[in-house]
Scaffold this motif. Structure first.
Motif, short mmCIF file in Angstrom:
data_model
loop_
_atom_site.label_atom_id
_atom_site.label_comp_id
_atom_site.label_asym_id
_atom_site.label_seq_id
_atom_site.Cartn_x
_atom_site.Cartn_y
_atom_site.Cartn_z
N ILE A 71 0.87 -1.17 0.00
CA ILE A 71 0.00 0.00 0.00
C ILE A 71 0.91 1.22 0.00
CG2 ILE A 71 -1.83 1.27 1.20
CD1 ILE A 71 -2.67 -1.58 0.29
N ARG A 72 0.73 2.11 -0.98
CA ARG A 72 1.57 3.31 -1.07
C ARG A 72 0.79 4.43 -1.73
NH1 ARG A 72 2.57 3.84 -6.22
NH2 ARG A 72 2.89 2.05 -7.58
N TRP A 90 -4.17 6.40 -2.36
CA TRP A 90 -3.28 5.25 -2.27
C TRP A 90 -3.65 4.22 -3.31
CZ3 TRP A 90 -6.14 7.33 1.65
CH2 TRP A 90 -5.44 8.03 2.64
N VAL A 91 -2.66 3.38 -3.62
CA VAL A 91 -2.90 2.20 -4.44
C VAL A 91 -2.40 0.98 -3.69
CG1 VAL A 91 -2.89 3.27 -6.73
CG2 VAL A 91 -0.72 2.54 -5.70
N ALA A 92 -2.99 -0.14 -4.00
CA ALA A 92 -2.50 -1.44 -3.55
C ALA A 92 -1.88 -2.09 -4.78
CB ALA A 92 -3.63 -2.30 -3.00
N THR A 93 -0.59 -2.40 -4.70
CA THR A 93 0.08 -2.98 -5.85
C THR A 93 0.60 -4.37 -5.52
OG1 THR A 93 2.21 -2.00 -5.26
CG2 THR A 93 0.81 -0.73 -6.74
N ALA A 94 0.64 -5.20 -6.54
CA ALA A 94 1.23 -6.53 -6.42
C ALA A 94 2.72 -6.42 -6.72
CB ALA A 94 0.56 -7.48 -7.42
N TYR A 121 -7.51 0.85 -5.02
CA TYR A 121 -7.34 2.31 -4.97
C TYR A 121 -8.23 2.86 -3.86
CZ TYR A 121 -8.26 7.16 -6.33
OH TYR A 121 -8.40 8.53 -6.32
N ALA A 122 -7.71 3.81 -3.12
CA ALA A 122 -8.51 4.50 -2.10
C ALA A 122 -8.16 5.98 -2.12
CB ALA A 122 -8.24 3.92 -0.71
N LEU A 161 -6.32 -0.98 2.57
CA LEU A 161 -6.48 0.38 2.09
C LEU A 161 -7.27 1.24 3.08
CD1 LEU A 161 -7.07 -0.36 -1.68
CD2 LEU A 161 -5.24 1.09 -0.77
N VAL A 162 -8.33 0.67 3.64
CA VAL A 162 -9.14 1.42 4.61
C VAL A 162 -8.32 1.70 5.87
CG1 VAL A 162 -11.19 1.36 6.09
CG2 VAL A 162 -11.34 0.58 3.72
#
Length: 176
Positions: free
Chosen positions: A6-7, A51-55, A63-64, A96-97
């Motif tokens: 998460i970044r 933010w995005v959650a990436t693999a 995405y949040a 993300l939350v």
């Protein structure tokens, strides 16, 4: 299992975000207020925190965005959350939350709210487990692309009422 990072969103994420949004169903696109069917440009520069959650391979799976409301509601943040269809149910939305709550509380927000369709049972359960409670039910508030009307629920997380829940979520140490 693929590691999730998460970044903060950066401009280079826009093509991967567009690819994730392109994979959303008509149902998903109905319950998301924003139009995600067009080009994704400037999303990293939008208002609020994002933010995005990436693999591991750089694929964007979630995405949040958390945007502070203006004026007399400037203590409230409005949360948006999108998880790609291929990775739902794996905890990406929860991560993300949690990040949004950490950052929002650190930025001085005392309340974070989200609007959801009432038929999103798994999502409603997740938000409840994270300390969100119901604030309003708006009947027949969402009109689907098929014309069908659906109910909308407003959930809120009150930081001052949820200190115990924050500890359980693992975010208390980040706020100290």
């Amino acid at each position: 299992m693929t590691e999730t990072l998460i970044r903060a969103v950066v401009p280079d994420d826009e093509p991967a975000l567009a690819a994730m949004f392109a994979g959303l169903s008509e149902h998903d696109l109905t319950v998301i207020r924003e139009d995600l069917t067009g080009p994704v440009t400037g999303i990293a520069d939008g208002p609020g925190l994002r933010w995005v959650a990436t693999a591991e391979d750089g694929t964007v799976d979630g995405y949040a965005a958390l945007t502070r409301l203006p004026g007399w509601s400037d203590h409230v943040g409005e949360l948006r959350l999108v998880v790609g269809t291929a990775r739902r149910g794996g905890g990406i939305g929860r991560l993300l939350v949690q990040e949004a709550l950490r950052a929002g509380i650190a930025a001085g927000l005392t309340k974070v709210m989200i609007e959801l369709a009432t038929d999103e049972d798994r999502v409603l359960t997740m938000f409840s487990e994270l300390g969100f409670t119901g604030e309003a039910l708006l009947r027949d508030h969402i009109r689907g692309r098929d014309g069908e009307l659906r109910d909308l629920i407003v959930l809120a997380h009150h930081a001052h009422e949820s200190a115990e829940a924050i500890g359980l979520m693992g975010v208390a140490d980040d706020l100290a």
